[in-house]
Design a protein around this motif. Structure first.
Motif, PDB file in Angstrom:
ATOM      1  N   ILE A   1       0.837  -1.193   0.000  1.00  0.00           N
ATOM      2  CA  ILE A   1       0.000   0.000   0.000  1.00  0.00           C
ATOM      3  C   ILE A   1       0.869   1.239   0.000  1.00  0.00           C
ATOM      4  O   ILE A   1       2.053   1.195   0.355  1.00  0.00           O
ATOM      5  CB  ILE A   1      -0.928   0.047   1.230  1.00  0.00           C
ATOM      6  CG1 ILE A   1      -0.077   0.103   2.520  1.00  0.00           C
ATOM      7  CG2 ILE A   1      -1.884  -1.138   1.253  1.00  0.00           C
ATOM      8  CD1 ILE A   1      -0.872   0.412   3.767  1.00  0.00           C
ATOM      9  N   LYS A   2       0.272   2.348  -0.392  1.00  0.00           N
ATOM     10  CA  LYS A   2       0.884   3.652  -0.187  1.00  0.00           C
ATOM     11  C   LYS A   2       0.318   4.225   1.106  1.00  0.00           C
ATOM     12  O   LYS A   2      -0.898   4.376   1.245  1.00  0.00           O
ATOM     13  CB  LYS A   2       0.582   4.578  -1.363  1.00  0.00           C
ATOM     14  CG  LYS A   2       1.274   4.172  -2.661  1.00  0.00           C
ATOM     15  CD  LYS A   2       0.981   5.181  -3.764  1.00  0.00           C
ATOM     16  CE  LYS A   2       1.700   4.813  -5.058  1.00  0.00           C
ATOM     17  NZ  LYS A   2       1.413   5.784  -6.138  1.00  0.00           N
ATOM     18  N   TYR A   3       1.187   4.511   2.036  1.00  0.00           N
ATOM     19  CA  TYR A   3       0.771   4.915   3.383  1.00  0.00           C
ATOM     20  C   TYR A   3       1.338   6.290   3.719  1.00  0.00           C
ATOM     21  O   TYR A   3       2.486   6.606   3.396  1.00  0.00           O
ATOM     22  CB  TYR A   3       1.272   3.891   4.401  1.00  0.00           C
ATOM     23  CG  TYR A   3       1.082   4.281   5.853  1.00  0.00           C
ATOM     24  CD1 TYR A   3      -0.106   4.027   6.521  1.00  0.00           C
ATOM     25  CD2 TYR A   3       2.118   4.910   6.554  1.00  0.00           C
ATOM     26  CE1 TYR A   3      -0.270   4.382   7.853  1.00  0.00           C
ATOM     27  CE2 TYR A   3       1.966   5.269   7.884  1.00  0.00           C
ATOM     28  CZ  TYR A   3       0.767   5.002   8.534  1.00  0.00           C
ATOM     29  OH  TYR A   3       0.605   5.356   9.849  1.00  0.00           O
ATOM     30  N   SER A   4       0.506   7.089   4.370  1.00  0.00           N
ATOM     31  CA  SER A   4       0.983   8.359   4.912  1.00  0.00           C
ATOM     32  C   SER A   4       0.266   8.633   6.222  1.00  0.00           C
ATOM     33  O   SER A   4      -0.783   8.041   6.510  1.00  0.00           O
ATOM     34  CB  SER A   4       0.763   9.511   3.924  1.00  0.00           C
ATOM     35  OG  SER A   4      -0.607   9.664   3.639  1.00  0.00           O
ATOM     36  N   ARG A   5       0.822   9.533   6.991  1.00  0.00           N
ATOM     37  CA  ARG A   5       0.259   9.832   8.306  1.00  0.00           C
ATOM     38  C   ARG A   5       0.308  11.328   8.531  1.00  0.00           C
ATOM     39  O   ARG A   5       1.266  12.008   8.161  1.00  0.00           O
ATOM     40  CB  ARG A   5       1.070   9.106   9.382  1.00  0.00           C
ATOM     41  CG  ARG A   5       0.560   9.320  10.807  1.00  0.00           C
ATOM     42  CD  ARG A   5       1.416   8.559  11.809  1.00  0.00           C
ATOM     43  NE  ARG A   5       2.796   9.007  11.774  1.00  0.00           N
ATOM     44  CZ  ARG A   5       3.835   8.225  12.023  1.00  0.00           C
ATOM     45  NH1 ARG A   5       3.658   6.960  12.284  1.00  0.00           N
ATOM     46  NH2 ARG A   5       5.071   8.733  11.989  1.00  0.00           N
ATOM     47  N   ARG A   6      -0.744  11.848   9.141  1.00  0.00           N
ATOM     48  CA  ARG A   6      -0.797  13.248   9.523  1.00  0.00           C
ATOM     49  C   ARG A   6      -1.230  13.347  10.975  1.00  0.00           C
ATOM     50  O   ARG A   6      -2.165  12.673  11.401  1.00  0.00           O
ATOM     51  CB  ARG A   6      -1.788  14.014   8.652  1.00  0.00           C
ATOM     52  CG  ARG A   6      -1.182  14.739   7.460  1.00  0.00           C
ATOM     53  CD  ARG A   6      -0.138  15.751   7.856  1.00  0.00           C
ATOM     54  NE  ARG A   6       0.075  16.751   6.816  1.00  0.00           N
ATOM     55  CZ  ARG A   6       0.858  17.799   6.968  1.00  0.00           C
ATOM     56  NH1 ARG A   6       1.494  17.985   8.109  1.00  0.00           N
ATOM     57  NH2 ARG A   6       1.022  18.657   5.987  1.00  0.00           N
TER      58      ARG A   6
ATOM     59  N   ILE B   1      -2.145  15.299   2.607  1.00  0.00           N
ATOM     60  CA  ILE B   1      -1.455  14.050   2.299  1.00  0.00           C
ATOM     61  C   ILE B   1      -0.028  14.361   1.859  1.00  0.00           C
ATOM     62  O   ILE B   1       0.190  14.987   0.821  1.00  0.00           O
ATOM     63  CB  ILE B   1      -2.205  13.267   1.210  1.00  0.00           C
ATOM     64  CG1 ILE B   1      -3.630  12.960   1.676  1.00  0.00           C
ATOM     65  CG2 ILE B   1      -1.480  11.967   0.875  1.00  0.00           C
ATOM     66  CD1 ILE B   1      -4.495  12.270   0.640  1.00  0.00           C
ATOM     67  N   VAL B   2       0.922  13.940   2.650  1.00  0.00           N
ATOM     68  CA  VAL B   2       2.334  14.189   2.359  1.00  0.00           C
ATOM     69  C   VAL B   2       3.149  12.943   2.682  1.00  0.00           C
ATOM     70  O   VAL B   2       2.719  12.073   3.437  1.00  0.00           O
ATOM     71  CB  VAL B   2       2.875  15.384   3.182  1.00  0.00           C
ATOM     72  CG1 VAL B   2       2.166  16.680   2.804  1.00  0.00           C
ATOM     73  CG2 VAL B   2       2.719  15.122   4.679  1.00  0.00           C
ATOM     74  N   ASP B   3       4.325  12.863   2.115  1.00  0.00           N
ATOM     75  CA  ASP B   3       5.315  11.839   2.472  1.00  0.00           C
ATOM     76  C   ASP B   3       4.753  10.419   2.399  1.00  0.00           C
ATOM     77  O   ASP B   3       4.898   9.623   3.333  1.00  0.00           O
ATOM     78  CB  ASP B   3       5.873  12.100   3.885  1.00  0.00           C
ATOM     79  CG  ASP B   3       6.560  13.452   3.996  1.00  0.00           C
ATOM     80  OD1 ASP B   3       7.173  13.878   2.994  1.00  0.00           O
ATOM     81  OD2 ASP B   3       6.471  14.076   5.055  1.00  0.00           O
ATOM     82  N   GLN B   4       4.114  10.097   1.284  1.00  0.00           N
ATOM     83  CA  GLN B   4       3.636   8.735   1.109  1.00  0.00           C
ATOM     84  C   GLN B   4       4.813   7.772   0.969  1.00  0.00           C
ATOM     85  O   GLN B   4       5.795   8.063   0.281  1.00  0.00           O
ATOM     86  CB  GLN B   4       2.752   8.621  -0.129  1.00  0.00           C
ATOM     87  CG  GLN B   4       1.334   9.143   0.058  1.00  0.00           C
ATOM     88  CD  GLN B   4       0.459   8.832  -1.141  1.00  0.00           C
ATOM     89  OE1 GLN B   4       0.901   8.930  -2.279  1.00  0.00           O
ATOM     90  NE2 GLN B   4      -0.783   8.466  -0.894  1.00  0.00           N
ATOM     91  N   VAL B   5       4.706   6.629   1.630  1.00  0.00           N
ATOM     92  CA  VAL B   5       5.705   5.578   1.497  1.00  0.00           C
ATOM     93  C   VAL B   5       4.997   4.281   1.137  1.00  0.00           C
ATOM     94  O   VAL B   5       3.823   4.093   1.453  1.00  0.00           O
ATOM     95  CB  VAL B   5       6.523   5.387   2.795  1.00  0.00           C
ATOM     96  CG1 VAL B   5       7.302   6.639   3.126  1.00  0.00           C
ATOM     97  CG2 VAL B   5       5.611   4.989   3.956  1.00  0.00           C
TER      98      VAL B   5
ATOM     99  N   ASN C   1      11.214   3.715   7.332  1.00  0.00           N
ATOM    100  CA  ASN C   1      11.501   4.973   6.631  1.00  0.00           C
ATOM    101  C   ASN C   1      10.443   6.044   6.860  1.00  0.00           C
ATOM    102  O   ASN C   1      10.469   7.087   6.206  1.00  0.00           O
ATOM    103  CB  ASN C   1      11.631   4.710   5.128  1.00  0.00           C
ATOM    104  CG  ASN C   1      12.833   3.837   4.801  1.00  0.00           C
ATOM    105  OD1 ASN C   1      13.871   3.935   5.451  1.00  0.00           O
ATOM    106  ND2 ASN C   1      12.684   2.988   3.783  1.00  0.00           N
ATOM    107  N   LEU C   2       9.507   5.812   7.789  1.00  0.00           N
ATOM    108  CA  LEU C   2       8.496   6.819   8.072  1.00  0.00           C
ATOM    109  C   LEU C   2       9.128   8.067   8.662  1.00  0.00           C
ATOM    110  O   LEU C   2      10.004   7.996   9.525  1.00  0.00           O
ATOM    111  CB  LEU C   2       7.464   6.270   9.060  1.00  0.00           C
ATOM    112  CG  LEU C   2       6.514   5.182   8.540  1.00  0.00           C
ATOM    113  CD1 LEU C   2       5.607   4.708   9.660  1.00  0.00           C
ATOM    114  CD2 LEU C   2       5.703   5.683   7.368  1.00  0.00           C
TER     115      LEU C   2
END
Length: 475
Positions: free
Chosen positions: A60-65, A88-92, A105-106
């Motif tokens: 998955i493409k995951y990001s967190r805010r 939505i920023v810094d998707q990993v 790498n989060l």
């Protein structure tokens, strides 16, 4: 206060809670920010994928805010508030079978400040409200989690006529105890008369409600078994503006005029029919209730109540804004993304399907912030507790003051005339014009932390990965 959200505390989280009490007030925020923002991997995502029925692509493409709510009684709840930062920023890319390794790498999570209304008082009870319904054992068992969300430890009574009591007596008695163990002041009873239809029992439960009420009971609510309240505070406040010592009959019409044309002007049961103590005691007297049963058709509980009110009192329907019958079919995203300030939901298990208990975690966390909207940048709308929508061509030509009509109407040959109940509408967006991340899970855990997972489902055939955004709200 007991709540039906999973509480997930790792060893490091317990350490943070200890530090919370040991450190000065001006340092606790810094410690909690470090815990939420830097030291936490996607543990909630891992729990959710293991515990819920939804499926994600293997990667998955995951990001967190992270969000810092700024509580105020002056929050502009009805406005779409602009936020200059992107959401939505810094998707990993994460592999679900290797979350621990692939999440190394989060990046750290810098909080965004959002102004929200004051939270509802945590310990507030509503003993002045009593509720009644008629349903089957199976539906009552299936409703435990949703009813517990709004009724557990709220001190309101719940009276239920179980229409198949005679077939499931032992099961019903055990289920009643389960409800009580969940903090619900529940009384389950057999039908007043074995010959009564479910609709007649829906009305006759009022007689038992009157018997079990006390001098402090002000309002009697007759509900459907899938009536859901994100929180009882808005209902209590709305009814509190009325005089319970006068004869009052309050509720809402159906949104679709076809329903009103077919069934008439009355309080529709999915939104709830609410009687003042004065009126309930008159109509709920056994002789009067029996007379109303004889006078009305047997198959429409809402009509039985309406006719009883209109024939035996001077009360007439008083419409309470915020109550919804939700006679809407299919995709209700436009309703939920409109910024609506609602008191209740209905039909969520049949006419449409949404995880209302998980959605309503927002109401427990920050009160009327449930479904509050913010605009991030030029193309993204967060509807708190429901979705994150990205408009591919921006929001410049989207009228957010109008509700997007995404649902189908009940009666194809009747103009639904939604304007009276729902206001101005706009056409449904083309599916390629709006990318929607829908809420699939939420939890309130630790000391003042709410986590939400929003998911966009990619096209498997096009080899698109699912995308997950985790919002972490910290008081």
């Amino acid at each position: 206060m007991q709540r039906f959200y999973r509480v997930a505390l790792s060893g490091s989280a317990i350490l943070v809670l200890v530090l919370w009490y040991c450190l000065p007030a001006d340092r606790t925020y810094q410690v909690l920010t470090s815990f939420i923002g830097e030291d936490t991997g996607p543990e909630f995502l891992d729990r959710a994928t293991n515990n819920l029925s939804f499926e994600l692509s293997p990667s998955i493409k995951y990001s967190r805010r992270c969000i810092q709510p700024l509580f105020t009684s002056q929050a502009k709840r009805r406005e779409v508030v602009d936020v200059s930062q992107p959401l939505i920023v810094d998707q990993v890319t994460l592999r679900l079978d290797q979350l621990e390794d692939s999440s190394k790498n989060l990046t750290s999570c810098t909080p965004i400040k959002l102004t929200v209304p004051d939270p509802y008082p945590v310990a507030e009870g509503f003993p002045h409200l009593i509720f009644g319904l008629a349903t089957s054992y199976d539906r009552l068992r299936e409703s435990l989690t949703s009813i517990a969300h709004w009724c557990s430890h709220r001190h309101s009574r719940l009276i239920v006529i179980v229409v198949d009591w005679n077939d499931r007596t032992e099961d019903v008695i055990k289920l009643q105890q389960t409800y009580r163990d969940s903090g619900i002041r529940a009384s389950f009873i057999e039908p007043i008369d074995e010959s009564h239809t479910t609709s007649q029992s829906h009305f006759m439960v009022l007689t038992q409600m009157v018997k079990e009420s006390g001098p402090g009971t002000k309002w009697f609510g007759l509900l459907d078994d899938d009536t859901f309240f994100p929180h009882l505070k808005p209902l209590s406040d709305a009814l509190g503006s009325l005089d319970h010592t006068e004869d009052v009959y309050a509720g809402a019409l159906a949104e679709d005029f076809g329903s009103v044309k077919n069934f008439g002007i009355m309080a529709y049961g999915g939104a709830g029919a609410y009687l003042s103590a004065s009126l309930a005691q008159k109509l709920g007297a056994p002789d009067q209730a029996a007379a109303c049963i004889r006078e009305a058709p047997p198959n429409q509980g809402d009509i039985i109540l309406r006719d009883c009110v209109y024939q035996h009192s001077r009360a007439r329907l008083m419409i309470l804004p915020g109550l919804y019958q939700q006679d809407l079919v299919g995709d209700l995203s436009g309703f939920f993304e409109s910024g609506v300030e609602l008191i209740n939901l209905h039909h969520w298990r049949t006419w449409y399907h949404e995880p209302v208990v998980r959605m309503a975690a927002a109401a427990d966390f920050c009160g009327n912030c449930f479904l509050q909207r913010w605009r991030f940048g030029s193309d993204t709308i967060l509807s708190n507790g429901y979705s994150i929508a990205i408009y591919r061509h921006g929001l410049e030509n989207v009228d957010l003051d109008k509700m997007e009509q995404t649902w189908g109407q009940v009666y194809g040959d009747v103009n639904p005339e939604y304007g009276f109940t729902l206001g101005a509408l706009r056409k449904k967006e083309d599916e390629h014009e709006k990318k929607s991340y829908k809420l699939v899970d939420a939890e309130i855990s630790g000391r003042g932390v709410m986590r939400q997972l929003y998911v966009w489902k990619g096209n498997f055939e096009a080899q698109e990965l699912d995308e997950v955004l985790e919002l972490v709200w910290q008081r």
